[in-house]
Structure formats: structure tokens, C-alpha cells
Design an enzyme around this catalytic site. Structure first.
Site, mmCIF file in Angstrom:
data_model
loop_
_atom_site.group_PDB
_atom_site.id
_atom_site.type_symbol
_atom_site.label_atom_id
_atom_site.label_comp_id
_atom_site.label_asym_id
_atom_site.label_seq_id
_atom_site.Cartn_x
_atom_site.Cartn_y
_atom_site.Cartn_z
ATOM 1 N N LYS A 167 143.329 33.052 78.322
ATOM 2 C CA LYS A 167 142.495 34.195 77.954
ATOM 3 C C LYS A 167 141.053 33.716 77.910
ATOM 4 O O LYS A 167 140.636 33.050 76.969
ATOM 5 C CB LYS A 167 142.879 34.768 76.585
ATOM 6 C CG LYS A 167 142.244 36.148 76.371
ATOM 7 C CD LYS A 167 142.012 36.494 74.932
ATOM 8 C CE LYS A 167 140.696 36.025 74.390
ATOM 9 N NZ LYS A 167 139.500 36.523 75.084
ATOM 10 N N GLU A 242 139.677 22.504 69.598
ATOM 11 C CA GLU A 242 138.343 21.880 69.731
ATOM 12 C C GLU A 242 137.352 22.946 69.290
ATOM 13 O O GLU A 242 137.199 23.970 69.961
ATOM 14 C CB GLU A 242 138.072 21.504 71.186
ATOM 15 C CG GLU A 242 138.746 20.229 71.622
ATOM 16 C CD GLU A 242 137.825 19.011 71.554
ATOM 17 O OE1 GLU A 242 138.348 17.912 71.385
ATOM 18 O OE2 GLU A 242 136.592 19.171 71.679
HETATM 19 P P1 NAD Z 1 134.566 32.294 69.837
HETATM 20 O O1 NAD Z 1 135.336 31.512 68.842
HETATM 21 O O2 NAD Z 1 133.880 33.523 69.385
HETATM 22 O O3 NAD Z 1 135.511 32.754 71.044
HETATM 23 C C1 NAD Z 1 136.246 31.825 71.798
HETATM 24 C C2 NAD Z 1 137.401 32.547 72.450
HETATM 25 O O4 NAD Z 1 138.243 33.051 71.434
HETATM 26 C C3 NAD Z 1 137.021 33.729 73.315
HETATM 27 O O5 NAD Z 1 137.894 33.805 74.433
HETATM 28 C C4 NAD Z 1 137.261 34.903 72.398
HETATM 29 O O6 NAD Z 1 137.534 36.111 73.087
HETATM 30 C C5 NAD Z 1 138.489 34.428 71.660
HETATM 31 N N1 NAD Z 1 138.713 35.070 70.365
HETATM 32 C C6 NAD Z 1 137.819 35.680 69.559
HETATM 33 N N2 NAD Z 1 138.441 36.163 68.458
HETATM 34 C C7 NAD Z 1 139.752 35.844 68.595
HETATM 35 C C8 NAD Z 1 140.902 36.049 67.785
HETATM 36 N N3 NAD Z 1 140.836 36.710 66.625
HETATM 37 N N4 NAD Z 1 142.092 35.576 68.223
HETATM 38 C C9 NAD Z 1 142.183 34.899 69.390
HETATM 39 N N5 NAD Z 1 141.126 34.682 70.212
HETATM 40 C C10 NAD Z 1 139.915 35.146 69.812
HETATM 41 O O7 NAD Z 1 133.584 31.268 70.518
HETATM 42 P P2 NAD Z 1 132.459 31.585 71.610
HETATM 43 O O8 NAD Z 1 131.371 32.327 70.902
HETATM 44 O O9 NAD Z 1 133.080 32.150 72.825
HETATM 45 O O10 NAD Z 1 131.977 30.105 71.972
HETATM 46 C C11 NAD Z 1 131.128 29.396 71.177
HETATM 47 C C12 NAD Z 1 131.886 28.523 70.202
HETATM 48 O O11 NAD Z 1 132.788 27.683 70.916
HETATM 49 C C13 NAD Z 1 130.982 27.574 69.451
HETATM 50 O O12 NAD Z 1 131.417 27.504 68.117
HETATM 51 C C14 NAD Z 1 131.177 26.240 70.149
HETATM 52 O O13 NAD Z 1 130.919 25.106 69.386
HETATM 53 C C15 NAD Z 1 132.631 26.337 70.492
HETATM 54 N N6 NAD Z 1 132.933 25.405 71.584
HETATM 55 C C16 NAD Z 1 133.569 24.240 71.263
HETATM 56 C C17 NAD Z 1 133.815 23.302 72.256
HETATM 57 C C18 NAD Z 1 134.494 21.994 71.933
HETATM 58 O O14 NAD Z 1 134.883 21.287 72.850
HETATM 59 N N7 NAD Z 1 134.653 21.624 70.688
HETATM 60 C C19 NAD Z 1 133.420 23.564 73.571
HETATM 61 C C20 NAD Z 1 132.769 24.765 73.848
HETATM 62 C C21 NAD Z 1 132.535 25.684 72.836
#
Ligand code: NAD
Length: 477
Positions: A167, A242
């Protein structure tokens, strides 16, 4: 969506996908519903039966073909990432060649080297281990790099014989969908790689709550990770996470100042600060603080900003909502720290429609301030100063995150002692970001758990079964 080797229109409403550089609608995607996910998980269950029984040599060949094809089609995929993420062609090409293809090559080579152990108790027992795929694996991917981040779990999952349902973020789904079609063209059997789309609050919750997954791999924010872990735990589905970061970038007085300045700029302004391991907290030793910050501001003010076609050094953030969130943090910062550059949006009339934020630096930031503790995920740097080694380490570790860090010093002893004392999955010494994909690591604290990258990550995608055969009289009992 892409399910069982075919395009699937989905049963729900449609969501708009927006170009962040212009705010124009690029396309629409399905806001998937439960029936769509059920279909994808059922297809993955069937795909698993084929793929786990495919000869490992063939799995290796297919993964290599995927790596070769993504390189051959790198411009097309980089262009699509440019439209959807607002990033430059250079970043897109680097992603396809040096990250996505590289990871597929690496794990292609591992697919036919998975093996177990043998344990012999002479005359009594012969025991051995079988290493088997986890099963149907779910992958939830953030918007800051659909394939850049997605390939980190998808490549080892496929190498280990698992089937996959992904997803992607509803804000950045395009290259992941296109990639699913590429995988089919490269010989991955239908059903082995499926993509469902939809909102996090809809499809995301359904996904994490679905009992048909054997494991879920999530990369994204810490808050979402916690919710996914709670939902998955109701079905006893394993999760590997992660998550977010607020990484300290420590500059000691004996550092190569020119290199540290370039590193500090790259650490926070690359990809407009939208990198999980971004060096968003700069800690500078007090004796060089004033000179360092003065030169840093000069460099930040030289950063060019534009959309993907401008070949600028910094691009927009992903969405209007993310821009508003970053600007809100900037307003909070103005109340507690010294704003030394940026602090809003660029004045260029050509940049008014897109989601652009100026490179922003706050100085003399108390470590307790929200801009020093919360992950902003935008081009905002918090600078603080420290007196000595102990204070630097205490400040570096004064965070709930533990994803990455950097240390700049010419003293090997300082570097190694800092590397041991910092609570983070990665320590960059005298550079930022150039981590090797061949090296495994696991996050600290609220930045997640589980192994990623390199040889050890493969164990997150395999189960281990023990088989023991009684050969003679056992002494047991
Ligand atoms: P996010 O957590 O808002 O979303 C990530 C994914 O989760 C998206 O596909 C989103 O649609 C999905 N999602 C949102 N709510 C959900 C739920 N309730 N249940 C299941 N899935 C859900 O993150 P973002 O804004 O897309 O990305 C930025 C974040 O990702 C930052 O916190 C960044 O640090 C983190 N990130 C971490 C790494 C790593 O390797 N540690 C790498 C890239 C990004």
C-alpha cells in the site's frame, strides 16, 4: 490498483494525486475498500504457492531482470517520480540506479543462498533447520520515496520467496503501480506482487487489521507505526517498523569545517528535509559556533529552489497539508529561538502555486523546544551549541528517536567513543547519508524495530523451522 497481474479499477471512490510543484491534479487512484484488499490478499496467497516453490535460481534470475529493467527504464520512472514528488531528474535517476536496482541486485544474489543448519547428537538425534518464507507479506510505504523506500522491504521479501501486497501513500502511488507492471513483465508470476491504493485512515486501517497477512513491514511516522502495530497485534500478525527520526549532527571544534558545512546543508536540505534520517538537529561546539553558523547561513541562502524541470537544489514538500505543518513548526520556533534565515515561503512569483518552503535555520534552540524534539519533515534546521564531549552526547541522546546521527571530528578516538555512546541505528563519521546498503542495522527507541538492509535483513522475511529425527535411544527422561 494492480492485483493478480492485472489492473483493477477498485470498488470505492477516487482520490486525486497532485503535482506538488504546481498543485495540478495529475491523475486519480481508487480509494480502495475491503473487497479490493480481500482480493489482493487472496491473489497473494495463490501467488505465494507458486513463488515459494519456484527454484531459488529462477527467483535470482527474475530479481536480476527487475534490476536490469529498472535501470533501462530509469528515465521514465525518474520522470514519474518528478511529477509526483516534485523532485529533480538527478534525484530520480539516482533512486532508480543506485537504490532500487542496487537493492534488487543485492537480494537477487541472496535468493539462492538461503540455507539452514544441522545439529547431530551421535546415535540419538539428527536435527536440522528449514528456512521458509514468512508467507503473504504486507508493505506500507511513505510518500517520500515510493520505490526508494519500498524496495528496502520488497526486494528481500521476494528473494526469500514471499508474496507481496503493497500500500503506497495515497499522495505518491504512481511509480509503485508502474513498478508492479514492470515486475510482471520481468517474469514475476501473477499474484506475487500486488498494489492496493487508498487513504491511510481507510485502506491503511483495513490493511493493518487484515488477518490474511503473515507479516507487515511498515515505513512511516512513529504515530502511524504505533497504530499499525496495535491493529496487527489483534490478529497476532508480526510487524517490522522503520519510523521517524530527529537525528543529531555533531560538529566538534577540530572538524574539517568546509566538509562539515557541506554535510550539514546536505543533511537537512536534501529532498527538502523529507528524509527519515535527515540531520535536523545540528550541535556545534561552542568555540566554533559563531563562525560555523555564519557560514552555514550564507550557504543556505545560496540554495536554488524550483520544480523538477528547474534542476534546482531544493524542491517542494509533498502536499499543501505538509507545507502548512512545516510553516506551523516555523511559527513555534520563532517564539523560542533565533531565526537566522528563511522562516516562510520563497518570494519567487513562479513558486507561489506549488508547496515550497524556504530553507530555514533556527539558532540557539533549547533542546526541549518542539522544533528540536518533533520530526518536522521539512527544510527546517535547529542549531544548538555544546561545551564538551559529554554535553554533546547528552544532547544527542535527549530525544525519543534513534534513527541516525553524524559526528564530524579529526580525532579518531572522539569519533569511535561518540559512535559507541550515541543511541541510533546509524552513525555517519565525517559524512552524511552515504551509508552502504550492504550494512544491516536496527533502530533505537521510537524509531522502530527490526533489521533493515544488508545480509541480516533477510531474516525478517524468513521463518525458521526445526526438524529432529530420533535415530536411537534418547537419554532424555
Ligand atoms: P505516514 O506515517 O503518515 O504514512 C506512511 C504510510 O502509512 C502511508 O502509506 C499512509 O497512507 C499509511 N497510513 C497512514 N495512516 C495509516 C493507518 N492508520 N494504518 C495503516 N497505514 C496508514 O508517513 P508519511 O507522512 O507518508 O512519511 C513520512 C514519515 O515516514 C516520517 O515520519 C519519516 O521519518 C518516515 N520515514 C521513515 C523512514 C525510515 O526508514 N525510518 C523512511 C522514510 C520515511
Amino acid at each position: 490498483m494492480f492485483i493478480d497481474g492485472e489492473w483493477h479499477h477498485g470498488s470505492g471512490d477516487r482520490l486525486e494525486v497532485v503535482n506538488p510543484a504546481t498543485a495540478e491534479v495529475l491523475t486519480t487512484i481508487p480509494d480502495g475498500v475491503e473487497a479490493d484488499l480481500d482480493r489482493a490478499v487472496a491473489a497473494a496467497r495463490q501467488g505465494l504457492a507458486v513463488w515459494r516453490n519456484t527454484h531459488p535460481r529462477v527467483r535470482t534470475q527474475v530479481l536480476f531482470r527487475i534490476a536490469e529493467t529498472i535501470k533501462a527504464r530509469a528515465e521514465e520512472f525518474a520522470h514519474l517520480d518528478g511529477l509526483n514528488l516534485g523532485e529533480s531528474m538527478g534525484t530520480g535517476l539516482w533512486t532508480m540506479h543506485d537504490v532500487v536496482a542496487r537493492r534488487f541486485e543485492y537480494y537477487a544474489g541472496m535468493a539462492d543462498k538461503i540455507r539452514g543448519d544441522t545439529f547431530v547428537t551421535p546415535g540419538q538425534f539428527l536435527s536440522y533447520t528449514l528456512r521458509e518464507p514468512m508467507g503473504v507479506t504486507g508493505h506500507i510505504v511513505p510518500w517520500n520515496g515510493p520505490l526508494w523506500i519500498g524496495s528496502r522491504t520488497i526486494a528481500p521479501a521476494l528473494a526469500a520467496g514471499n508474496s507481496v501486497v503493497v500500500k503506497p501513500s495515497s499522495e505518491a502511488p504512481i511509480t509503485m503501480l508502474k513498478f508492479a507492471e514492470l515486475c510482471l513483465d520481468c517474469g514475476l508470476p501473477p499474484g506475487v506482487f500486488n498494489v492496493v491504493t487508498g487513504r491511510g485512515s481507510g485502506m491503511g486501517d483495513l490493511f493493518a487489521s487484515h488477518p490474511g497477512f503473515d507479516a507487515i513491514y511498515f515505513t512511516g511516522s512513529t504515530v502511524t507505526g504505533r497504530r499499525i502495530a496495535e491493529n496487527a497485534a489483534r490478529n497476532n500478525v508480526r510487524t517490522v517498523m522503520e519510523l521517524g527520526g530527529k537525528s543529531p549532527n555533531i560538529v566538534f571544534a577540530d572538524a574539517d569545517m568546509a566538509a562539515a558545512l557541506d554535510g550539514a546543508i546536505l543533511a537537512i536540505f536534501a529532498n527538502s528535509g523529507q528524509i527519515c534520517v535527515a540531520g535536523s538537529r545540528l550541535l556545534v561546539q561552542e568555540s566554533i559556533h559563531d563562525e560555523f553558523v555564519g557560514r552555514l547561513v550564507e550557504k543556505a541562502e545560496g540554495i536554488t529552489i524550483g520544480g523538477p524541470e528547474a534542476n534546482a537544489m531544493m524542491n517542494p514538500v509533498i502536499s499543501a497539508a505538509q507545507k502548512a505543518r512545516v510553516l506551523d513548526f516555523i511559527e513555534q520556533g520563532k517564539k523560542v529561538a533565533q531565526l537566522v534565515t528563511g522562516g516562510g515561503t520563497p518570494a519567487d512569483p513562479a513558486l507561489q502555486k506549488g508547496f515550497f518552503v524556504s530553507p530555514t535555520i533556527f539558532d540557539r534552540v533549547p533542546n526541549s523546544a518542539s522544533i528540536a524534539q518533533e520530526e518536522i519533515f521539512g527544510p527546517v534546521l535547529s542549531v544548538s551549541s555544546f561545551k564538551d564531549f559529554d554535553e554533546a552526547i547528552a544532547m544527542a541522546n535527549d530525544t525519543r528517536y534513534g534513527l541516525a546521527s553524524a559526528v564530524w571530528t579529526e580525532n579518531a578516538k572522539t569519533a569511535h567513543l561518540a559512535a559507541q555512546a550515541i543511541e541510533a541505528a546509524q552513525v555517519f563519521i565525517n559524512h552524511y547519508y552515504t551509508a552502504a546498503f550492504e550494512v544491516s542495522r536496527s533502530p533505537y527507541k521510537a524509531s522502530g524495530d527490526g533489521m533493515s538492509e544488508g545480509p541480516d535483513a533477510i531474516w525478517e522475511f524468513l521463518r525458521q523451522k526445526s526438524v529432529s529425527i530420533k535415530l536411537g535411544e534418547s537419554h532424555w527422561g
